[in-house]
Design an enzyme around this catalytic site. Structure first.
Site, PDB file in Angstrom:
ATOM      1  N   HIS A  67       0.841  -1.203   0.000  1.00 12.77           N
ATOM      2  CA  HIS A  67       0.000   0.000   0.000  1.00 12.77           C
ATOM      3  C   HIS A  67       0.876   1.254   0.000  1.00 12.77           C
ATOM      4  CE1 HIS A  67      -3.641   2.336   1.175  1.00 12.77           C
ATOM      5  NE2 HIS A  67      -2.729   3.120   1.720  1.00 12.77           N
ATOM      6  N   GLU A  68       1.855   1.285   0.882  1.00 14.31           N
ATOM      7  CA  GLU A  68       2.729   2.462   0.978  1.00 14.31           C
ATOM      8  C   GLU A  68       3.595   2.604  -0.272  1.00 14.31           C
ATOM      9  OE1 GLU A  68       1.998   4.609   3.192  1.00 14.31           O
ATOM     10  OE2 GLU A  68       0.693   3.198   4.232  1.00 14.31           O
ATOM     11  N   HIS A  71       1.740   4.508  -2.922  1.00 13.38           N
ATOM     12  CA  HIS A  71       1.893   5.957  -2.730  1.00 13.38           C
ATOM     13  C   HIS A  71       3.251   6.415  -3.257  1.00 13.38           C
ATOM     14  CE1 HIS A  71      -1.669   6.691  -0.286  1.00 13.38           C
ATOM     15  NE2 HIS A  71      -1.328   5.740   0.574  1.00 13.38           N
TER      16      HIS A  71
END
Length: 153
Positions: A67-68, A71
């Site tokens: 998820h990170e 980003h």
């Protein structure tokens, strides 16, 4: 797991899942409370909550890392990196990354009411933790009188 091991894990997940290198710093941050991790725009580093590993294991940790990294890679490329952006949502689905982290806090149990009041007119029940002055308050539904019907000690 140490910060160095986390760094290696993030670099390998980035290579395998995204086919791109992770060139910045990754570390654990014990001060994160409710979130599994965060990507810092200012220095492109990723911080991970160590509770993710402690409470949910390696599989959940890899999900938070993916998820990170979504980003991270979108921000580096100048594309939409925010949760609401279409680019971000598409990349999440493409990489099988979770949208949210599993809860890191234990749910608090609801406190049982110690006092139960009832309207004498419409029979509406009022459950309260604290005692209330029945001479001062009226029913919110019909403006009838309220009386205490149960007091748990």
């Amino acid at each position: 797991m140490t910060d160095e091991e986390l760094q290696e894990l993030i670099e390998s997940v980035s290579k395998e899942t995204f086919g791109k290198p992770f060139l910045h710093i990754a570390r654990f941050n014990k001060r994160l409370r409710t979130t599994g991790g965060r990507y810092l725009l200012s220095n492109h580093s990723i911080e991970i909550n160590p509770l993710v590993l402690d409470m949910h294991g390696t599989e959940e940790l890899v999900g938070v890392i993916k998820h990170e990294l979504c980003h991270y890679h979108l921000h580096i490329e100048g594309r939409g990196y925010r949760h609401r952006d279409a680019d971000f949502r598409i990349l999440l689905k493409h990489t099988s990354s979770p949208r949210f982290c599993r809860p890191l806090t234990e749910e608090k149990q609801r406190v049982q009411p110690k006092h139960v009041y009832e309207c004498t007119s419409c029979k509406l029940l009022y459950k309260r933790k604290r005692r209330m002055d029945v001479r001062k308050y009226r029913c919110g539904k019909c403006a009838g009188q309220i009386e205490e019907i149960q007091a748990v000690k």
